[in-house]
Design an enzyme around this catalytic site. Structure first.
Site, PDB file in Angstrom:
ATOM      1  N   ASP A 148      -4.205  -6.182   5.130  1.00  0.00           N
ATOM      2  CA  ASP A 148      -5.241  -6.998   5.775  1.00  0.00           C
ATOM      3  C   ASP A 148      -5.189  -8.451   5.319  1.00  0.00           C
ATOM      4  O   ASP A 148      -5.615  -9.341   6.036  1.00  0.00           O
ATOM      5  CB  ASP A 148      -6.624  -6.411   5.485  1.00  0.00           C
ATOM      6  CG  ASP A 148      -6.819  -5.091   6.218  1.00  0.00           C
ATOM      7  OD1 ASP A 148      -6.265  -4.961   7.326  1.00  0.00           O
ATOM      8  OD2 ASP A 148      -7.491  -4.185   5.675  1.00  0.00           O
ATOM      9  N   ASN A 153       0.849  -1.201   0.000  1.00  0.00           N
ATOM     10  CA  ASN A 153       0.000   0.000   0.000  1.00  0.00           C
ATOM     11  C   ASN A 153       0.876   1.239   0.000  1.00  0.00           C
ATOM     12  O   ASN A 153       2.106   1.139   0.016  1.00  0.00           O
ATOM     13  CB  ASN A 153      -0.960  -0.023   1.198  1.00  0.00           C
ATOM     14  CG  ASN A 153      -0.199  -0.081   2.507  1.00  0.00           C
ATOM     15  OD1 ASN A 153       0.559   0.807   2.842  1.00  0.00           O
ATOM     16  ND2 ASN A 153      -0.381  -1.185   3.247  1.00  0.00           N
TER      17      ASN A 153
HETATM   18  O1  C5P Z   1      -8.118  -2.414  11.866  1.00  0.00           O
HETATM   19  P1  C5P Z   1      -7.161  -1.461  11.280  1.00  0.00           P
HETATM   20  O2  C5P Z   1      -6.202  -2.098  10.328  1.00  0.00           O
HETATM   21  O3  C5P Z   1      -7.732  -0.216  10.702  1.00  0.00           O
HETATM   22  O4  C5P Z   1      -6.321  -0.975  12.562  1.00  0.00           O
HETATM   23  C1  C5P Z   1      -5.274  -0.092  12.456  1.00  0.00           C
HETATM   24  C2  C5P Z   1      -4.363  -0.253  13.615  1.00  0.00           C
HETATM   25  O5  C5P Z   1      -4.096  -1.633  13.884  1.00  0.00           O
HETATM   26  C3  C5P Z   1      -3.012   0.361  13.346  1.00  0.00           C
HETATM   27  O6  C5P Z   1      -2.476   0.770  14.572  1.00  0.00           O
HETATM   28  C4  C5P Z   1      -2.227  -0.801  12.745  1.00  0.00           C
HETATM   29  O7  C5P Z   1      -0.843  -0.638  12.909  1.00  0.00           O
HETATM   30  C5  C5P Z   1      -2.762  -1.974  13.532  1.00  0.00           C
HETATM   31  N1  C5P Z   1      -2.826  -3.213  12.761  1.00  0.00           N
HETATM   32  C6  C5P Z   1      -1.991  -4.268  13.062  1.00  0.00           C
HETATM   33  N2  C5P Z   1      -2.062  -5.444  12.377  1.00  0.00           N
HETATM   34  C7  C5P Z   1      -2.965  -5.598  11.380  1.00  0.00           C
HETATM   35  C8  C5P Z   1      -3.817  -4.546  11.054  1.00  0.00           C
HETATM   36  C9  C5P Z   1      -3.708  -3.376  11.754  1.00  0.00           C
HETATM   37  O8  C5P Z   1      -1.161  -4.124  13.968  1.00  0.00           O
HETATM   38  N3  C5P Z   1      -3.028  -6.741  10.734  1.00  0.00           N
END
Ligand code: C5P
Length: 395
Positions: free
Chosen positions: A276, A207
């Site tokens: 994700d 990304n």
């Molecule tokens: O759920 P989302 O991805 O939006 O959440 C963002 C937060 O979670 C950020 O702090 C990101 O660094 C962390 N995160 C993570 N591992 C993932 C997805 C997000 O540590 N797989």
């Protein structure tokens, strides 16, 4: 607010030309810079350059009549926050180590009541020579801060220690001194940048995260006196010199690196834009182009932050929520779902890769807006907020 005044001393060395860039960065950073050059420095770079950059006349001579009371050796450092000598030649260091004061700059250094920082710059052999090493040790024992030197290619063509630190690094070190040591003694773990999920031997899904925010948070934590481990996905950024940086690529690698460091961490800040999904049916070899439809199977990646925050004894966990709509609502939901004392919400449509951002902090007490500013300023404000929450909770 009154500008912080810094005396920038320039001594005779090839690196003196870099001091002009340093002066420019310092002025841009909002510092009031007074340049004092040695006679030798004038052979390498002109005073007019510094005068134009700083807006102040440059001084060299102890007997300069431009200072009203003839007390240039005291007047120029009056009210100064620090003297930074960059480059500091071997000869100048020798002089300082012995308390000599036979020109304006060395006299200012001896007659000061503010911190003195030196950025040594010289040929490798001069730096390694026993007298220089003795002088460096003596200066440190006298409370002088030595910034560098760095290792690398030198003007003389040799390679080794003796290069002046880059102007950006010097400014960062200077800046760090002015920051309150709010996180002193604490270990802070930070993730930054994107992750890269391989499709085959050469392709992958990633990304547009630049890593700038995570690196700025790491720098701000260092400035606040923390011991920092930075787990970084692929970025083009130079890691902060004093952080322990671990380079990773995929989310799984990032998780492994975070898990290895999380036990020791007091604070964990997840700034990384973790992908994700990863590619389940990745190919070890480069996929050959043919006429068929290629289907990639995507499986969810582990949530690194949630993994750590759901431990029985988690560090103080801070998340970032990049959203393109319903910013506060979605971020608050995320904060609760991941059991975070604090989440930082930013509008992804303007934040990714940008230099200036607005941040909204959401914690148990509610909402705090950090008005639009550059990422370094925002990182410092964020660290101040984290320190306040952390200290209320644990002290
Ligand atoms: O759920 P989302 O991805 O939006 O959440 C963002 C937060 O979670 C950020 O702090 C990101 O660094 C962390 N995160 C993570 N591992 C993932 C997805 C997000 O540590 N797989």
């Amino acid at each position: 607010m009154e500008l912080k005044r810094i005396v920038l001393g320039v001594t005779g060395g090839v690196a003196a030309y870099k001091a002009a860039e340093l002066a420019r960065l310092m002025v841009k950073d909002g510092l009031d810079v007074q340049v004092v050059m040695t006679e030798a420095a004038r052979h390498f770079v002109g005073a007019a350059t510094f005068q134009a950059i700083t807006g102040h006349p440059v001084f060299t001579d102890l007997w300069d009549e431009r200072v009203d009371n003839g007390m240039a050796h005291i007047d120029l450092t009056r009210g100064a926050e620090a003297i930074l000598v960059a480059p500091a030649s071997a000869d100048f260091m020798a002089k300082l180590a012995h308390g000599r004061a036979d020109d304006l700059l060395s006299t200012l250094c001896l007659a000061r009541d503010c911190p003195l920082l030196l950025a040594p710059a010289m040929n490798r052999q001069m730096w390694e020579a026993p007298p220089t090493q003795r002088n460096a040790a003596q200066l440190k024992a006298d409370g002088v801060t030595l910034l560098g030197p760095a290792s690398g290619e030198q003007a003389c063509g040799e390679v080794g220690f003796g290069r002046m630190l880059a102007p950006e690094d010097l400014l960062e070190a200077l800046d760090a001194r002015f920051q309150p040591k709010r996180l002193s003694g604490l270990k802070v773990l930070i993730t930054a940048g994107p992750t890269f999920e391989p499709i085959d031997a050469v392709r992958g899904i990633t990304n547009s995260s630049s890593g700038k925010m995570g690196y700025a948070v790491a720098r701000a934590a260092l400035e606040a006196g923390a011991e920092v481990t930075l787990i970084s996905g692929p970025t083009c950024l130079a890691p902060p010199r004093e952080a322990k940086t671990v380079a990773v690529s995929s989310a799984q690698e990032m998780l492994a690196a975070v898990e290895a460091a999380a036990d020791a961490a007091d604070i964990f800040i997840g700034v990384a834009a973790v992908a994700d999904y990863y590619v389940l049916n990745r190919s070890e070899q480069k996929i050959k182009k043919d006429a068929h439809i290629l289907t990639l199977e995507l499986a969810p990646n582990p949530d690194i932050l949630a993994n750590i925050s759901s431990r029985p004894k988690p560090p103080f966990c801070v998340g970032f929520a990049a959203e393109s709509e319903n910013l506060e609502e979605y971020a608050e939901l995320k904060r609760r779902r991941k059991h975070l004392p604090l989440i930082v919400a930013n509008d992804v449509t303007e934040a990714v890769g940008a230099d200036a951002v607005q941040l909204i902090l959401l914690d148990e007490a509610g909402k705090h807006v950090l008005e639009q500013a550059d990422k370094r300023t925002q990182a410092r404000r964020l660290i101040a907020h984290i320190a306040q929450l952390y200290n209320t909770r644990y002290q």
